[in-house]
Design a protein around this motif. Structure first.
Motif, PDB file in Angstrom:
ATOM      1  N   MET A  20      -4.638  -4.244  15.525  1.00  0.00           N
ATOM      2  CA  MET A  20      -4.155  -4.006  14.160  1.00  0.00           C
ATOM      3  C   MET A  20      -5.326  -3.846  13.192  1.00  0.00           C
ATOM      4  N   GLY A  21      -6.373  -4.627  13.391  1.00  0.00           N
ATOM      5  CA  GLY A  21      -7.566  -4.491  12.561  1.00  0.00           C
ATOM      6  C   GLY A  21      -8.194  -3.113  12.714  1.00  0.00           C
ATOM      7  N   GLY A  22      -8.182  -2.604  13.950  1.00  0.00           N
ATOM      8  CA  GLY A  22      -8.695  -1.249  14.187  1.00  0.00           C
ATOM      9  C   GLY A  22      -7.869  -0.199  13.460  1.00  0.00           C
ATOM     10  N   PHE A  23      -6.543  -0.375  13.497  1.00  0.00           N
ATOM     11  CA  PHE A  23      -5.671   0.557  12.773  1.00  0.00           C
ATOM     12  C   PHE A  23      -5.924   0.487  11.271  1.00  0.00           C
ATOM     13  N   MET A  24      -6.182  -0.716  10.776  1.00  0.00           N
ATOM     14  CA  MET A  24      -6.403  -0.890   9.337  1.00  0.00           C
ATOM     15  C   MET A  24      -7.703  -0.225   8.879  1.00  0.00           C
ATOM     16  N   THR A  25      -8.698  -0.151   9.764  1.00  0.00           N
ATOM     17  CA  THR A  25      -9.947   0.503   9.370  1.00  0.00           C
ATOM     18  C   THR A  25      -9.769   2.013   9.253  1.00  0.00           C
ATOM     19  N   ILE A  26      -8.800   2.555   9.978  1.00  0.00           N
ATOM     20  CA  ILE A  26      -8.468   3.977   9.853  1.00  0.00           C
ATOM     21  C   ILE A  26      -7.381   4.053   8.780  1.00  0.00           C
ATOM     22  N   LYS A  27      -7.785   4.185   7.556  1.00  0.00           N
ATOM     23  CA  LYS A  27      -6.884   4.025   6.421  1.00  0.00           C
ATOM     24  C   LYS A  27      -5.730   5.017   6.375  1.00  0.00           C
ATOM     25  N   TRP A  28      -5.857   6.165   7.001  1.00  0.00           N
ATOM     26  CA  TRP A  28      -4.813   7.187   6.918  1.00  0.00           C
ATOM     27  C   TRP A  28      -3.758   7.077   8.018  1.00  0.00           C
ATOM     28  N   ILE A  29      -3.997   6.260   9.057  1.00  0.00           N
ATOM     29  CA  ILE A  29      -3.089   6.267  10.214  1.00  0.00           C
ATOM     30  C   ILE A  29      -1.718   5.665   9.884  1.00  0.00           C
ATOM     31  N   PHE A  30      -1.668   4.519   9.200  1.00  0.00           N
ATOM     32  CA  PHE A  30      -0.372   3.904   8.888  1.00  0.00           C
ATOM     33  C   PHE A  30       0.449   4.752   7.920  1.00  0.00           C
ATOM     34  N   PRO A  31      -0.137   5.285   6.845  1.00  0.00           N
ATOM     35  CA  PRO A  31       0.670   6.149   5.980  1.00  0.00           C
ATOM     36  C   PRO A  31       1.187   7.402   6.712  1.00  0.00           C
ATOM     37  N   LEU A  32       0.373   7.964   7.596  1.00  0.00           N
ATOM     38  CA  LEU A  32       0.820   9.142   8.346  1.00  0.00           C
ATOM     39  C   LEU A  32       1.984   8.792   9.265  1.00  0.00           C
ATOM     40  N   VAL A  33       1.856   7.711  10.010  1.00  0.00           N
ATOM     41  CA  VAL A  33       2.932   7.287  10.908  1.00  0.00           C
ATOM     42  C   VAL A  33       4.180   6.952  10.098  1.00  0.00           C
ATOM     43  N   ALA A  34       4.009   6.290   8.952  1.00  0.00           N
ATOM     44  CA  ALA A  34       5.144   5.931   8.107  1.00  0.00           C
ATOM     45  C   ALA A  34       5.888   7.175   7.622  1.00  0.00           C
ATOM     46  N   ILE A  35       5.160   8.177   7.187  1.00  0.00           N
ATOM     47  CA  ILE A  35       5.780   9.411   6.702  1.00  0.00           C
ATOM     48  C   ILE A  35       6.526  10.115   7.831  1.00  0.00           C
ATOM     49  N   VAL A  36       5.922  10.163   9.013  1.00  0.00           N
ATOM     50  CA  VAL A  36       6.584  10.788  10.170  1.00  0.00           C
ATOM     51  C   VAL A  36       7.837   9.999  10.548  1.00  0.00           C
ATOM     52  N   GLU A  37       7.765   8.665  10.499  1.00  0.00           N
ATOM     53  CA  GLU A  37       8.939   7.845  10.812  1.00  0.00           C
ATOM     54  C   GLU A  37      10.068   8.082   9.809  1.00  0.00           C
ATOM     55  N   ILE A  38       9.742   8.162   8.539  1.00  0.00           N
ATOM     56  CA  ILE A  38      10.765   8.362   7.511  1.00  0.00           C
ATOM     57  C   ILE A  38      11.396   9.749   7.636  1.00  0.00           C
ATOM     58  N   ILE A  39      10.558  10.780   7.730  1.00  0.00           N
ATOM     59  CA  ILE A  39      11.079  12.150   7.835  1.00  0.00           C
ATOM     60  C   ILE A  39      11.826  12.339   9.149  1.00  0.00           C
ATOM     61  N   GLY A  40      11.212  11.941  10.252  1.00  0.00           N
ATOM     62  CA  GLY A  40      11.849  12.083  11.555  1.00  0.00           C
ATOM     63  C   GLY A  40      13.132  11.280  11.649  1.00  0.00           C
ATOM     64  N   GLY A  41      13.142  10.067  11.097  1.00  0.00           N
ATOM     65  CA  GLY A  41      14.338   9.232  11.103  1.00  0.00           C
ATOM     66  C   GLY A  41      15.473   9.858  10.314  1.00  0.00           C
TER      67      GLY A  41
END
Length: 126
Positions: free
Chosen positions: A42-63
């Motif tokens: 999770m710390g590794g994901f947090m250092t890549i600042k764009w990964i969570f917002p990108l996944v979140a947007i894909v989850e919302i749109i795809g959902g």
């Protein structure tokens, strides 16, 4: 009957994905306890600042797309990479909780198979 079952499952699947995506922005669900290995990941994901917002947007749109029968074929493809990532993550790092990932992945695959005729022109190059 199969179509109605798939519709209900896709609506629930879509709502789960939308909820998961919104939670990445709004943080309203508590984080479960994690092992030290998971904390590092999770710390590794947090250092890549764009990964969570990108996944979140894909989850919302795809959902949203997969929950609506008319756009289900597109939604199933949009959410597929996220589902592959979720499945692989649980398979490699958290095998004890892979059950829900398998169920959601199966619903996603079922939605793709049920809409296969809509993908044929793309595959055939028409």
């Amino acid at each position: 009957m199969k179509n109605k079952i798939l519709t209900v499952l896709c609506i629930l699947f879509g709502l789960m994905m939308i909820n998961s995506g919104l939670n990445k922005f709004l943080n309203y669900m508590p984080m479960p306890e994690m092992s030290e290995e998971m904390m590092k990941i999770m710390g590794g994901f947090m250092t890549i600042k764009w990964i969570f917002p990108l996944v979140a947007i894909v989850e919302i749109i795809g959902g949203a797309l997969i929950a609506i029968p008319k756009t289900r074929a597109l939604g199933a493809l949009v959410i597929l990479p996220v589902m592959v990532g979720i499945f692989i993550h649980h398979f490699v790092h958290d095998l004890s909780s892979i059950g829900i990932a398998v169920v959601l992945f199966a619903i996603n695959i079922w939605a793709i198979i049920a809409n296969w005729n809509k993908y044929e022109p793309i595959i055939k190059g028409e």
